[in-house]
Design a protein around this motif. Structure first.
Motif, PDB file in Angstrom:
ATOM      1  N   LEU A 166       0.857  -1.155   0.081  1.00 28.60           N
ATOM      2  CA  LEU A 166       0.006  -0.034  -0.072  1.00 28.60           C
ATOM      3  C   LEU A 166       0.788   1.420   0.083  1.00 28.60           C
ATOM      4  CD1 LEU A 166      -2.567   1.435   0.075  1.00 28.60           C
ATOM      5  CD2 LEU A 166      -2.379   1.258   2.715  1.00 28.60           C
ATOM      6  N   GLU A 167       1.823   1.287   0.870  1.00 26.21           N
ATOM      7  CA  GLU A 167       2.786   2.249   0.981  1.00 26.21           C
ATOM      8  C   GLU A 167       3.554   2.579  -0.483  1.00 26.21           C
ATOM      9  OE1 GLU A 167       5.268   1.546   4.309  1.00 26.21           O
ATOM     10  OE2 GLU A 167       3.402   2.241   5.531  1.00 26.21           O
ATOM     11  N   LEU A 168       3.992   1.749  -1.124  1.00 22.59           N
ATOM     12  CA  LEU A 168       4.647   1.658  -2.275  1.00 22.59           C
ATOM     13  C   LEU A 168       3.750   2.237  -3.377  1.00 22.59           C
ATOM     14  CD1 LEU A 168       6.987   1.079  -4.166  1.00 22.59           C
ATOM     15  CD2 LEU A 168       6.194  -1.040  -4.391  1.00 22.59           C
ATOM     16  N   THR A 169       2.632   1.776  -3.477  1.00 24.90           N
ATOM     17  CA  THR A 169       1.379   2.195  -4.398  1.00 24.90           C
ATOM     18  C   THR A 169       1.008   3.557  -4.047  1.00 24.90           C
ATOM     19  OG1 THR A 169       0.649  -0.150  -4.497  1.00 24.90           O
ATOM     20  CG2 THR A 169      -0.763   1.631  -5.179  1.00 24.90           C
ATOM     21  N   THR A 170       0.858   3.945  -2.934  1.00 26.97           N
ATOM     22  CA  THR A 170       0.563   5.297  -2.621  1.00 26.97           C
ATOM     23  C   THR A 170       1.525   6.357  -3.061  1.00 26.97           C
ATOM     24  OG1 THR A 170      -0.624   4.566  -0.530  1.00 26.97           O
ATOM     25  CG2 THR A 170      -0.145   6.923  -0.816  1.00 26.97           C
ATOM     26  N   GLU A 171       2.953   5.783  -3.053  1.00 28.58           N
ATOM     27  CA  GLU A 171       4.127   6.727  -3.264  1.00 28.58           C
ATOM     28  C   GLU A 171       4.151   6.917  -4.890  1.00 28.58           C
ATOM     29  OE1 GLU A 171       6.132   8.839  -1.845  1.00 28.58           O
ATOM     30  OE2 GLU A 171       5.141   8.447  -0.005  1.00 28.58           O
ATOM     31  N   GLN A 172       3.896   5.869  -5.500  1.00 29.10           N
ATOM     32  CA  GLN A 172       3.693   5.837  -7.125  1.00 29.10           C
ATOM     33  C   GLN A 172       2.723   6.657  -7.433  1.00 29.10           C
ATOM     34  OE1 GLN A 172       3.439   1.666  -7.921  1.00 29.10           O
ATOM     35  NE2 GLN A 172       5.570   1.409  -7.907  1.00 29.10           N
ATOM     36  N   ILE A 173       1.489   6.498  -6.875  1.00 24.69           N
ATOM     37  CA  ILE A 173       0.213   7.492  -7.255  1.00 24.69           C
ATOM     38  C   ILE A 173       0.758   9.003  -7.074  1.00 24.69           C
ATOM     39  CG2 ILE A 173      -1.976   8.217  -6.580  1.00 24.69           C
ATOM     40  CD1 ILE A 173      -2.479   5.157  -5.848  1.00 24.69           C
ATOM     41  N   LYS A 174       1.366   9.209  -5.843  1.00 23.04           N
ATOM     42  CA  LYS A 174       1.753  10.720  -5.633  1.00 23.04           C
ATOM     43  C   LYS A 174       2.692  11.128  -6.814  1.00 23.04           C
ATOM     44  CE  LYS A 174       1.247  10.618  -0.537  1.00 23.04           C
ATOM     45  NZ  LYS A 174       2.053  10.764   0.648  1.00 23.04           N
ATOM     46  N   ASP A 175       3.625  10.242  -7.140  1.00 29.88           N
ATOM     47  CA  ASP A 175       4.658  10.582  -8.209  1.00 29.88           C
ATOM     48  C   ASP A 175       3.924  10.947  -9.430  1.00 29.88           C
ATOM     49  OD1 ASP A 175       7.484  10.905  -9.276  1.00 29.88           O
ATOM     50  OD2 ASP A 175       6.873   9.044 -10.269  1.00 29.88           O
ATOM     51  N   LYS A 176       3.090  10.016  -9.787  1.00 32.75           N
ATOM     52  CA  LYS A 176       2.289  10.185 -11.000  1.00 32.75           C
ATOM     53  C   LYS A 176       1.445  11.352 -11.133  1.00 32.75           C
ATOM     54  CE  LYS A 176       2.258   5.382 -12.549  1.00 32.75           C
ATOM     55  NZ  LYS A 176       3.068   5.449 -13.672  1.00 32.75           N
ATOM     56  N   ILE A 177       1.005  11.899  -9.903  1.00 32.43           N
ATOM     57  CA  ILE A 177       0.032  13.109  -9.783  1.00 32.43           C
ATOM     58  C   ILE A 177       1.127  14.240 -10.035  1.00 32.43           C
ATOM     59  CG2 ILE A 177      -1.204  14.567  -8.317  1.00 32.43           C
ATOM     60  CD1 ILE A 177      -2.421  11.972  -7.125  1.00 32.43           C
ATOM     61  N   THR A 178       2.316  14.150  -9.523  1.00 33.59           N
ATOM     62  CA  THR A 178       3.316  15.426  -9.429  1.00 33.59           C
ATOM     63  C   THR A 178       3.781  15.389 -10.893  1.00 33.59           C
ATOM     64  OG1 THR A 178       3.624  14.922  -7.338  1.00 33.59           O
ATOM     65  CG2 THR A 178       5.302  16.341  -8.529  1.00 33.59           C
ATOM     66  N   ARG A 179       4.033  14.297 -11.496  1.00 28.02           N
ATOM     67  CA  ARG A 179       4.473  14.484 -12.953  1.00 28.02           C
ATOM     68  C   ARG A 179       3.492  14.950 -13.898  1.00 28.02           C
ATOM     69  NH1 ARG A 179       7.654   8.922 -14.366  1.00 28.02           N
ATOM     70  NH2 ARG A 179       8.850  10.221 -15.472  1.00 28.02           N
ATOM     71  N   HIS A 180       2.117  14.468 -13.727  1.00 28.98           N
ATOM     72  CA  HIS A 180       1.106  14.948 -14.509  1.00 28.98           C
ATOM     73  C   HIS A 180       0.876  16.453 -14.399  1.00 28.98           C
ATOM     74  CE1 HIS A 180      -2.827  14.735 -16.506  1.00 28.98           C
ATOM     75  NE2 HIS A 180      -3.297  15.475 -15.701  1.00 28.98           N
ATOM     76  N   ARG A 181       1.061  16.947 -13.053  1.00 30.98           N
ATOM     77  CA  ARG A 181       0.765  18.620 -12.959  1.00 30.98           C
ATOM     78  C   ARG A 181       1.683  19.086 -13.535  1.00 30.98           C
ATOM     79  NH1 ARG A 181      -0.499  18.128  -6.312  1.00 30.98           N
ATOM     80  NH2 ARG A 181      -2.832  17.466  -6.799  1.00 30.98           N
ATOM     81  N   ASN A 182       3.033  18.630 -13.477  1.00 26.36           N
ATOM     82  CA  ASN A 182       4.342  19.298 -14.256  1.00 26.36           C
ATOM     83  C   ASN A 182       4.244  19.172 -15.650  1.00 26.36           C
ATOM     84  OD1 ASN A 182       5.351  19.893 -11.847  1.00 26.36           O
ATOM     85  ND2 ASN A 182       6.823  18.071 -11.635  1.00 26.36           N
ATOM     86  N   LEU A 183       3.533  18.302 -16.009  1.00 26.95           N
ATOM     87  CA  LEU A 183       3.552  18.124 -17.671  1.00 26.95           C
ATOM     88  C   LEU A 183       2.437  19.162 -17.856  1.00 26.95           C
ATOM     89  CD1 LEU A 183       4.245  17.021 -20.136  1.00 26.95           C
ATOM     90  CD2 LEU A 183       2.367  14.959 -19.836  1.00 26.95           C
ATOM     91  N   GLU A 184       1.146  19.440 -17.088  1.00 32.91           N
ATOM     92  CA  GLU A 184       0.096  20.458 -17.623  1.00 32.91           C
ATOM     93  C   GLU A 184       0.638  21.771 -17.591  1.00 32.91           C
ATOM     94  OE1 GLU A 184      -2.822  19.508 -14.604  1.00 32.91           O
ATOM     95  OE2 GLU A 184      -4.084  18.389 -16.040  1.00 32.91           O
ATOM     96  N   ILE A 185       1.889  22.084 -16.460  1.00 35.35           N
ATOM     97  CA  ILE A 185       2.164  23.375 -16.517  1.00 35.35           C
ATOM     98  C   ILE A 185       3.060  23.414 -17.694  1.00 35.35           C
ATOM     99  CG2 ILE A 185       4.074  24.738 -15.282  1.00 35.35           C
ATOM    100  CD1 ILE A 185       2.910  23.235 -12.439  1.00 35.35           C
ATOM    101  N   PHE A 186       3.886  22.492 -18.072  1.00 35.65           N
ATOM    102  CA  PHE A 186       4.699  22.773 -19.244  1.00 35.65           C
ATOM    103  C   PHE A 186       3.799  22.848 -20.609  1.00 35.65           C
ATOM    104  CE2 PHE A 186       6.663  20.312 -22.913  1.00 35.65           C
ATOM    105  CZ  PHE A 186       7.466  21.091 -23.003  1.00 35.65           C
ATOM    106  N   LEU A 187       2.902  22.303 -20.754  1.00 38.79           N
ATOM    107  CA  LEU A 187       2.146  22.077 -22.071  1.00 38.79           C
ATOM    108  C   LEU A 187       1.585  23.646 -21.930  1.00 38.79           C
ATOM    109  CD1 LEU A 187       0.367  18.657 -22.369  1.00 38.79           C
ATOM    110  CD2 LEU A 187       2.274  19.570 -23.592  1.00 38.79           C
TER     111      LEU A 187
END
Length: 104
Positions: free
Chosen positions: A37-58
Protein backbone atom coordinates in the motif's frame (compact mmCIF):
# COMPACT_ATOMS: atom_id res chain seq x y z
CA UNK A 1 -8.33 -10.82 11.47
CA UNK A 2 -5.44 -10.32 13.88
CA UNK A 3 -7.76 -8.90 16.52
CA UNK A 4 -10.15 -11.84 16.04
CA UNK A 5 -7.44 -14.41 16.67
CA UNK A 6 -6.25 -12.47 19.75
CA UNK A 7 -9.81 -12.40 21.11
CA UNK A 8 -10.27 -16.09 20.37
CA UNK A 9 -7.06 -16.89 22.26
CA UNK A 10 -8.17 -14.74 25.20
CA UNK A 11 -11.54 -16.50 25.61
CA UNK A 12 -10.85 -20.03 24.40
CA UNK A 13 -8.18 -22.53 25.32
CA UNK A 14 -6.05 -22.86 22.19
CA UNK A 15 -2.87 -24.73 21.39
CA UNK A 16 -0.37 -21.88 21.87
CA UNK A 17 1.99 -23.11 19.16
CA UNK A 18 -0.87 -23.18 16.64
CA UNK A 19 -2.07 -19.78 17.86
CA UNK A 20 1.42 -18.28 17.51
CA UNK A 21 1.84 -19.76 14.01
CA UNK A 22 -1.50 -18.31 12.87
CA UNK A 23 -0.79 -14.98 14.56
CA UNK A 24 2.66 -14.69 12.96
CA UNK A 25 1.21 -15.59 9.58
CA UNK A 26 -1.44 -12.87 9.85
CA UNK A 27 1.07 -10.26 11.03
CA UNK A 28 3.38 -11.11 8.13
CA UNK A 29 0.47 -10.84 5.70
CA UNK A 30 -0.51 -7.48 7.21
CA UNK A 31 3.05 -6.14 7.00
CA UNK A 32 3.36 -7.22 3.35
CA UNK A 33 0.04 -5.63 2.45
CA UNK A 34 0.96 -2.44 4.30
CA UNK A 35 4.28 -2.21 2.44
CA UNK A 36 2.49 -2.74 -0.87
CA UNK A 37 0.00 0.00 0.00
CA UNK A 38 2.78 2.44 0.89
CA UNK A 39 4.61 1.70 -2.36
CA UNK A 40 1.43 2.13 -4.41
CA UNK A 41 0.60 5.38 -2.60
CA UNK A 42 4.06 6.76 -3.39
CA UNK A 43 3.70 5.74 -7.05
CA UNK A 44 0.32 7.49 -7.25
CA UNK A 45 1.77 10.67 -5.69
CA UNK A 46 4.65 10.57 -8.16
CA UNK A 47 2.30 10.18 -11.12
CA UNK A 48 0.10 13.04 -9.89
CA UNK A 49 3.14 15.30 -9.52
CA UNK A 50 4.45 14.37 -12.96
CA UNK A 51 1.01 14.97 -14.47
CA UNK A 52 0.79 18.44 -12.88
CA UNK A 53 4.27 19.30 -14.11
CA UNK A 54 3.36 18.19 -17.61
CA UNK A 55 0.20 20.31 -17.54
CA UNK A 56 2.27 23.35 -16.50
CA UNK A 57 4.75 22.66 -19.28
CA UNK A 58 2.03 22.26 -21.91
CA UNK A 59 0.39 25.47 -20.72
CA UNK A 60 3.68 27.31 -21.14
CA UNK A 61 4.09 25.90 -24.64
CA UNK A 62 0.58 26.99 -25.60
CA UNK A 63 1.27 30.50 -24.31
CA UNK A 64 4.37 30.76 -26.50
CA UNK A 65 2.32 31.16 -29.66
CA UNK A 66 5.39 31.01 -31.91
CA UNK A 67 8.49 28.89 -32.23
CA UNK A 68 10.98 29.37 -29.46
CA UNK A 69 13.84 31.50 -30.75
CA UNK A 70 15.56 32.52 -27.51
CA UNK A 71 16.30 30.99 -24.15
CA UNK A 72 13.34 31.03 -21.76
CA UNK A 73 14.29 30.25 -18.13
CA UNK A 74 10.70 29.43 -17.15
CA UNK A 75 10.39 26.94 -20.01
CA UNK A 76 13.81 25.48 -19.16
CA UNK A 77 12.84 25.01 -15.50
CA UNK A 78 9.56 23.35 -16.45
CA UNK A 79 11.41 20.87 -18.68
CA UNK A 80 14.71 20.06 -17.02
CA UNK A 81 15.22 18.48 -13.62
CA UNK A 82 19.00 18.91 -13.70
CA UNK A 83 21.98 18.94 -16.07
CA UNK A 84 25.39 17.44 -15.38
CA UNK A 85 28.51 18.73 -17.15
CA UNK A 86 31.32 16.19 -17.47
CA UNK A 87 34.87 16.58 -18.72
CA UNK A 88 35.61 16.67 -22.43
CA UNK A 89 32.49 18.65 -23.42
CA UNK A 90 29.96 15.99 -22.44
CA UNK A 91 26.65 17.16 -20.93
CA UNK A 92 23.87 14.97 -19.59
CA UNK A 93 20.38 16.46 -19.27
CA UNK A 94 17.80 14.85 -17.00
CA UNK A 95 14.25 15.90 -17.82
CA UNK A 96 11.37 16.00 -15.36
CA UNK A 97 9.75 13.18 -17.34
CA UNK A 98 12.57 10.82 -16.28
CA UNK A 99 14.25 10.85 -19.71
CA UNK A 100 17.99 11.43 -19.81
CA UNK A 101 19.95 12.48 -22.88
CA UNK A 102 23.70 12.87 -23.33
CA UNK A 103 24.99 15.69 -25.50
CA UNK A 104 28.54 15.75 -26.83
Amino acid sequence: MIQNIINQNAYTALDQEEYQRRYDSLVERFDTTKADLELTTEQIKDKITRHRNLEIFLGELKNQGNLITKFDPLLWNSLVDYATVFEKQKVEINFNSGITIAVK
